[in-house]
Scaffold this active site. Structure first.
Site, mmCIF file in Angstrom:
data_model
loop_
_atom_site.group_PDB
_atom_site.id
_atom_site.type_symbol
_atom_site.label_atom_id
_atom_site.label_comp_id
_atom_site.label_asym_id
_atom_site.label_seq_id
_atom_site.Cartn_x
_atom_site.Cartn_y
_atom_site.Cartn_z
ATOM 1 N N LYS A 128 1.378 -1.003 -0.115
ATOM 2 C CA LYS A 128 -0.297 0.276 -0.309
ATOM 3 C C LYS A 128 1.022 1.520 0.184
ATOM 4 O O LYS A 128 2.069 1.427 1.113
ATOM 5 C CB LYS A 128 -0.537 -0.136 0.963
ATOM 6 C CG LYS A 128 -1.996 0.984 1.655
ATOM 7 C CD LYS A 128 -3.105 0.811 2.295
ATOM 8 C CE LYS A 128 -4.645 1.586 2.283
ATOM 9 N NZ LYS A 128 -5.369 1.134 3.185
ATOM 10 N N GLU B 2 -18.999 -5.991 10.403
ATOM 11 C CA GLU B 2 -20.200 -5.484 11.673
ATOM 12 C C GLU B 2 -21.394 -6.738 12.135
ATOM 13 O O GLU B 2 -21.472 -6.553 13.003
ATOM 14 C CB GLU B 2 -21.174 -4.659 9.637
ATOM 15 C CG GLU B 2 -20.184 -3.699 9.783
ATOM 16 C CD GLU B 2 -19.335 -3.748 8.091
ATOM 17 O OE1 GLU B 2 -19.027 -3.072 7.657
ATOM 18 O OE2 GLU B 2 -19.543 -5.186 7.808
ATOM 19 N N ARG C 223 -25.505 -3.261 8.104
ATOM 20 C CA ARG C 223 -24.985 -4.682 8.395
ATOM 21 C C ARG C 223 -25.137 -5.064 9.053
ATOM 22 O O ARG C 223 -25.606 -6.752 9.023
ATOM 23 C CB ARG C 223 -23.351 -4.697 7.150
ATOM 24 C CG ARG C 223 -23.590 -3.569 6.153
ATOM 25 C CD ARG C 223 -21.895 -4.004 5.768
ATOM 26 N NE ARG C 223 -21.782 -4.233 4.347
ATOM 27 C CZ ARG C 223 -20.922 -4.614 4.045
ATOM 28 N NH1 ARG C 223 -19.902 -4.894 4.580
ATOM 29 N NH2 ARG C 223 -20.677 -5.141 2.697
#
Length: 628
Positions: free
Chosen positions: A283, A369, A397
């Site tokens: 990243k 979640e 969610r």
């Protein structure tokens, strides 16, 4: 803006068709140009940054090898899709990304035909790409489907549900796991690179499939061969899990080595059935500061690329997230039962300090979640006091778990619902527009809407001290700047607060819209009530306001349908009271991305909008009376 950047190869590309005209030897120089353009553009406009740097070579390889947009590439979340936008004809508009009227922050179907699936929440890519693969098969189309998913998104159960289904269907689908959680390790070198090429090649695949047919007639020999293959592959590649789902696992592959990436994906493209390619990327690749601190450079505001992000000496205004972060630390010092849970939003939810001070009581469950809600329920069953820090849009969610595991069992779980209302640049997928509506219909829950920083702190304490589920919903960003009292005092549950006495019109304000209501009330000489609670709602105050005023106006930063105003109307209906009442809140449409101020202005959720709304109703009502 970026016109002074030397990008001779990138300048020739207006679509992936132009990219496919390049020689393979041009692709590595093109990757450098894409990174430089991305750096110079996003450093001036802001946006998601580090993830796209890391996915540059992968993006180029996919558009180079696949006939996009006919072939379908589905990006998970979309933080890594900026180079995809650059290569698909949107380069000149990249400076507008996340701004009002500009490019969307994530892939969006009505923005480009190359955006095959709209995203925002994570872990949807495999399911969507599988659906496209099934559609291609059923329609008799020779169309490829590719899902690109990050290692963080692979922690969600939905990703594994899709893998299980794809393997069962033997679908023609390529899943690419872009793993940027680590730097490229030694085993991703020449040996592993060559092994990946062999495993994805036609010779190996042909031998493997023919061997299956022959050895399957001799069960003992087939079982021995199968175990031997798994053992040999297991020594070099960690693919056993994905093989068990029915995928042909290849990798890990260096996601920044384009020749290997091109050859491996080209081989996989020619294979039938579910394929899984595991690539390792870094990243922030190509920009030193982002490589060293990818979290800081995940989403950026404008900065000087030569200096990087420099910390400001100016004191930062207190955000609601920080109010929560300070409160949860203070409360943890008072109560050893407190535990904090977050679904991969440590920084965003303000839990960095808590993790450092209470590491044994901090639980980041990754992008899960649903699990965050149920694990909290389990903790509450056995004596802990869980606090779930979760964005409004992510709580959607975990809605079934909220009902089934918390509400039904009457468990004392506190939900700190961040990013309620309009959130800004992330747009419709992240707006917290619905939480009041979907929570208000549930029994056994207390729902609070603070109007400022101090009230937020006191409401968090109030909710924590209850023996039932509670939610405190607060917006992104800063409040009006009131003094925050360190002493924590529980508010009387279900009781509103009269903030201004006026005549004729009473405005019932829910949450941070109170400041706009007070401003509008000065011009209208209206009464203003800070309602504080939407469940239980202050029925006595509502009845009092209805008896003393000609018009009631409810104002909220939630969808009007099923929201706070609906709760007020239900109270009046239950008591058989017919009075004039109008509701003001978020409109019945998706509010697009931009700054929070842009969005509030768009829906006219401000002083001017409230005045206009009330004045229009009063004027129209007078005309109806005259005509009658």
């Amino acid at each position: 803006m970026s016109s002074n950047i030397c990008t001779p190869l990138l300048d020739t590309i207006r679509s992936p068709a132009d990219l496919r005209k390049l020689a393979e030897t041009d692709l590595e120089p093109l990757a450098k140009e894409c990174r430089e353009y991305l750096l110079r553009s996003v450093s001036q406009s802001g946006g998601h940054f580090a993830a796209s740097l890391g996915a540059t070579e992968l993006t180029i390889a996919l558009h180079y090898l696949y006939n996009t947009p006919e072939d379908r590439i589905v990006w998970d979340v979309g933080h890594q899709a900026y180079v995809h936008k650059i290569l698909t004809g949107r380069r000149d508009r990249l400076h507008s990304i996340r701004k009002w009227g500009g490019l969307a922050p994530f892939p969006k179907r009505d923005e480009s035909e190359y955006d095959t699936f709209g995203v925002g929440h994570s872990s949807t890519s495999i399911s969507a790409a599988l659906g496209m693969a099934i559609a291609a098969r059923n329609l008799g189309l020779d169309r490829k489907a590719v899902a690109v998913i990050g290692d963080g998104a692979m922690t969600a159960g939905m990703a594994f549900e899709a893998l299980n289904h794809a393997g069962d269907l033997n679908a023609n689908l390529l899943v690419i796991l872009n793993d940027n959680n680590m730097s490229i390790s030694p085993n991703v070198g020449a040996l592993t690179r060559r092994f990946a090429q062999i495993l994805s090649g036609k010779i190996y695949t042909s031998v493997r499939e023919h061997g299956k047919k022959v050895l399957s007639r001799m069960p003992p020999a087939w079982e021995l061969a199968r175990r031997a293959e798994e053992h040999i592959k297991g020594l070099i590649v960690p693919g056993t899990l994905f093989e068990e789902f029915g995928f042909n696992y290849i990798g890990p592959v260096d996601g920044h080595h384009l020749p290997t990436l091109i050859e491996t994906i080209r081989n996989l493209k020619s294979l039938d059935g579910p394929q899984f390619l595991h690539i390792i990327t870094r990243k922030g690749k190509g920009y030193g500061p982002a490589e060293e601190d990818p979290i800081k450079y995940h989403g950026v505001t404008p900065f000087d690329p030569d200096k990087g992000i420099v910390a400001s000496n100016k004191p930062s205004p207190v955000t609601y997230s920080k109010v929560f972060g300070d409160w949860v630390c203070d409360m943890a010092a008072k109560d050893k039962r407190l535990v904090a849970i977050t679904p991969a939003m440590r920084e965003g939810s303000g839990l960095v300090r808590f993790e450092k001070e209470y590491p044994d009581r901090y639980f980041d469950v990754a992008i899960a979640e649903q699990h965050s809600v149920t694990v909290a329920a389990g903790m509450a069953c056995d004596g802990l006091k869980p606090v779930v820090a979760i964005y409004s849009t992510f709580l959607q969610r975990g809605y079934d778990q909220l009902i089934h595991d918390v509400i039904t069992q009457k468990l004392p779980v506190l939900f700190a619902v961040d990013r309620a209302g309009l959130v800004g640049a992330d747009g419709p997928t992240h707006n917290g527009s619905y939480d009041v509506s979907f929570m208000r219909c549930l029994p056994n829950i207390v729902i609070m809407l603070p109007t400022d920083e101090n009230e937020c702190r006191q409401m968090l304490y109030t909710g924590y001290m209850l023996d039932t589920a509670a939610a405190v919903r607060y917006p992104r960003g800063t409040g009006p700047g009131v003094e925050i009292r360190q002493e924590m005092t529980a508010l009387p549950v279900g009781k509103a607060e009269l903030r201004r006495q006026g005549q004729s019109i009473a405005i019932l304000a829910f949450g941070v819209v109170l400041q706009f209501c007070l401003e509008a009330a000065e011009d209208l000489n209206a009464t203003v009530v800070n309602m504080r609670f939407v469940k239980p709602i202050d029925e006595d105050m509502i009845l009092q306001m209805a008896a003393a005023h000609e018009l009631l106006v409810t104002v909220e930063e939630n969808m009007v349908q099923g929201g706070c105003g609906s709760a007020v109307s239900e109270v009046l209906a239950a008591h058989g009271i017919a009075c004039k009442i109008i509701h003001y809140g978020l409109p019945d449409r998706l509010v697009q991305h931009g700054s929070r101020e842009d969005m509030l202005n768009d829906v006219k959720l401000n002083k001017a909008g409230i005045l206009e709304f009330i004045s229009h109703y009063v004027s129209a009502n007078k005309k109806r009376v005259k005509s009658a």
